[in-house]
Design an enzyme around this catalytic site. Sequence first.
Site, mmCIF file in Angstrom:
data_model
loop_
_atom_site.group_PDB
_atom_site.id
_atom_site.type_symbol
_atom_site.label_atom_id
_atom_site.label_comp_id
_atom_site.label_asym_id
_atom_site.label_seq_id
_atom_site.Cartn_x
_atom_site.Cartn_y
_atom_site.Cartn_z
ATOM 1 N N LYS A 13 0.835 -1.215 0.000
ATOM 2 C CA LYS A 13 0.000 0.000 0.000
ATOM 3 C C LYS A 13 0.868 1.264 0.000
ATOM 4 O O LYS A 13 0.653 2.175 -0.799
ATOM 5 C CB LYS A 13 -0.928 0.018 1.238
ATOM 6 C CG LYS A 13 -1.823 -1.201 1.362
ATOM 7 C CD LYS A 13 -2.712 -1.127 2.590
ATOM 8 C CE LYS A 13 -1.989 -1.149 3.910
ATOM 9 N NZ LYS A 13 -1.269 -2.408 4.214
ATOM 10 N N ARG A 162 11.372 -1.640 11.166
ATOM 11 C CA ARG A 162 10.265 -1.250 12.042
ATOM 12 C C ARG A 162 10.108 -2.256 13.177
ATOM 13 O O ARG A 162 10.198 -3.460 12.938
ATOM 14 C CB ARG A 162 8.951 -1.186 11.237
ATOM 15 C CG ARG A 162 8.689 0.172 10.631
ATOM 16 C CD ARG A 162 7.526 0.235 9.689
ATOM 17 N NE ARG A 162 6.299 -0.424 10.113
ATOM 18 C CZ ARG A 162 5.169 -0.415 9.412
ATOM 19 N NH1 ARG A 162 5.117 0.243 8.262
ATOM 20 N NH2 ARG A 162 4.104 -1.044 9.834
HETATM 21 P P1 AP5 Z 1 4.932 -1.598 1.869
HETATM 22 O O1 AP5 Z 1 4.576 -0.791 0.688
HETATM 23 O O2 AP5 Z 1 5.677 -0.927 2.977
HETATM 24 O O3 AP5 Z 1 3.633 -2.365 2.424
HETATM 25 P P2 AP5 Z 1 2.349 -1.825 3.202
HETATM 26 O O4 AP5 Z 1 1.164 -2.500 2.630
HETATM 27 O O5 AP5 Z 1 2.347 -0.333 3.226
HETATM 28 O O6 AP5 Z 1 2.658 -2.471 4.615
HETATM 29 P P3 AP5 Z 1 2.559 -1.897 6.107
HETATM 30 O O7 AP5 Z 1 3.270 -2.915 6.980
HETATM 31 O O8 AP5 Z 1 3.063 -0.488 6.213
HETATM 32 O O9 AP5 Z 1 1.067 -1.954 6.355
HETATM 33 P P4 AP5 Z 1 0.358 -2.026 7.695
HETATM 34 O O10 AP5 Z 1 -1.026 -1.890 7.238
HETATM 35 O O11 AP5 Z 1 0.640 -3.193 8.556
HETATM 36 O O12 AP5 Z 1 1.066 -0.891 8.547
HETATM 37 P P5 AP5 Z 1 0.628 0.581 8.957
HETATM 38 O O13 AP5 Z 1 1.837 1.412 8.890
HETATM 39 O O14 AP5 Z 1 -0.598 1.006 8.201
HETATM 40 O O15 AP5 Z 1 5.771 -2.857 1.351
HETATM 41 C C1 AP5 Z 1 6.289 -3.807 2.270
HETATM 42 C C2 AP5 Z 1 7.661 -4.279 1.761
HETATM 43 O O16 AP5 Z 1 7.473 -4.991 0.540
HETATM 44 C C3 AP5 Z 1 8.646 -3.142 1.445
HETATM 45 O O17 AP5 Z 1 9.935 -3.530 1.826
HETATM 46 C C4 AP5 Z 1 8.567 -2.973 -0.095
HETATM 47 O O18 AP5 Z 1 9.783 -2.538 -0.649
HETATM 48 C C5 AP5 Z 1 8.226 -4.404 -0.529
HETATM 49 N N1 AP5 Z 1 7.374 -4.438 -1.722
HETATM 50 C C6 AP5 Z 1 6.296 -3.648 -2.009
HETATM 51 N N2 AP5 Z 1 5.741 -3.994 -3.173
HETATM 52 C C7 AP5 Z 1 6.454 -5.066 -3.642
HETATM 53 C C8 AP5 Z 1 6.369 -5.882 -4.802
HETATM 54 N N3 AP5 Z 1 5.438 -5.698 -5.769
HETATM 55 N N4 AP5 Z 1 7.266 -6.877 -4.945
HETATM 56 C C9 AP5 Z 1 8.220 -7.091 -4.020
HETATM 57 N N5 AP5 Z 1 8.378 -6.348 -2.897
HETATM 58 C C10 AP5 Z 1 7.500 -5.343 -2.697
HETATM 59 O O19 AP5 Z 1 0.153 0.366 10.462
HETATM 60 C C11 AP5 Z 1 1.089 0.077 11.494
HETATM 61 C C12 AP5 Z 1 0.332 -0.016 12.827
HETATM 62 O O20 AP5 Z 1 -0.289 1.256 13.134
HETATM 63 C C13 AP5 Z 1 -0.832 -1.020 12.855
HETATM 64 O O21 AP5 Z 1 -0.400 -2.330 13.134
HETATM 65 C C14 AP5 Z 1 -1.705 -0.429 13.966
HETATM 66 O O22 AP5 Z 1 -1.179 -0.705 15.242
HETATM 67 C C15 AP5 Z 1 -1.587 1.073 13.731
HETATM 68 N N6 AP5 Z 1 -2.616 1.574 12.796
HETATM 69 C C16 AP5 Z 1 -2.400 2.149 11.575
HETATM 70 N N7 AP5 Z 1 -3.567 2.484 11.004
HETATM 71 C C17 AP5 Z 1 -4.537 2.120 11.877
HETATM 72 C C18 AP5 Z 1 -5.958 2.178 11.833
HETATM 73 N N8 AP5 Z 1 -6.602 2.697 10.776
HETATM 74 N N9 AP5 Z 1 -6.636 1.705 12.898
HETATM 75 C C19 AP5 Z 1 -6.000 1.180 13.972
HETATM 76 N N10 AP5 Z 1 -4.652 1.096 14.079
HETATM 77 C C20 AP5 Z 1 -3.934 1.555 13.024
#
Ligand code: AP5
Length: 221
Positions: A13, A162
């Site tokens: 994402k 992270r």
């Molecule tokens: P990346 O693009 O970083 O993936 P992502 O989907 O953004 O993953 P996140 O881990 O950031 O999502 P998340 O939803 O768990 O975390 P968030 O920060 O929202 O890609 C991942 C890796 O893959 C990278 O190394 C990239 O280079 C690689 N990659 C990408 N595309 C690729 C491809 N096509 N091929 C190969 N490699 C690829 O949330 C973190 C925490 O915050 C949550 O756990 C929660 O505690 C809190 N939080 C956030 N939002 C909320 C909410 N709305 N409600 C409640 N708690 C929340």
Amino acid sequence: MRIVLLGAPGSGKGTQAQRLIEKFGVPQISTGDLLRAAVVAGTPLGLHAKATMDAGKLVDDATMLGIIRERLAAPDAAHGYILDGFPRTIPQADGLNALLTEIGQPLQAVVLMEVDSEQLFRRLTGRRTCRECGRVFNVYTALPSVPPPCGGRCETPDLFQRPDDSEATIGKRLDVYAAQTRPLVDYYGDRGLLARVDAEGDIDLVTARLEAALAAASAGR
Ligand code: AP5
């Protein structure tokens, strides 16, 4: 453009949102990034959220809706946005819907980024972020190996992992996704807003699929 990127942790994402903002000129609104910034700044929100995030659980809905209400009111969101990581529960989706109805700006599409769980695990354990410029790399799939190591936006490489990308916490996050966020697939499917994208394979290829899905969604409206 007012869209949601929906998908499991590691589905790409953030990576794809960074590409779309350049093309469409709207901000990426990542609730994870907003929370991590609050943790680093040591604000009351950050202190409230840190333990929950480190445990791989979700921050409570009322807090998240407050954050989004404030962020969507900022001037740069007036002409659209890419929501990344929000909503991720049914109450958050209901709250967002109420907010957008109130301001007369409904969502235009929700894109589900589909990746198999083995791939997700590999992507998350391999993810590294540059402390200087915030760019995201991957030790398996997106190497920061071409000098300068941070992709040219900063001078010195300072990559970190992270805290919630530890193997134990990744498992918990994927379980939380299945239980609390995955129901949004039907929620938005029932409302005719959902587009599915195969988010495996080359990053450029995924971007092309995403752009095609957004064009189809916009043509269908
Ligand atoms: P990346 O693009 O970083 O993936 P992502 O989907 O953004 O993953 P996140 O881990 O950031 O999502 P998340 O939803 O768990 O975390 P968030 O920060 O929202 O890609 C991942 C890796 O893959 C990278 O190394 C990239 O280079 C690689 N990659 C990408 N595309 C690729 C491809 N096509 N091929 C190969 N490699 C690829 O949330 C973190 C925490 O915050 C949550 O756990 C929660 O505690 C809190 N939080 C956030 N939002 C909320 C909410 N709305 N409600 C409640 N708690 C929340």
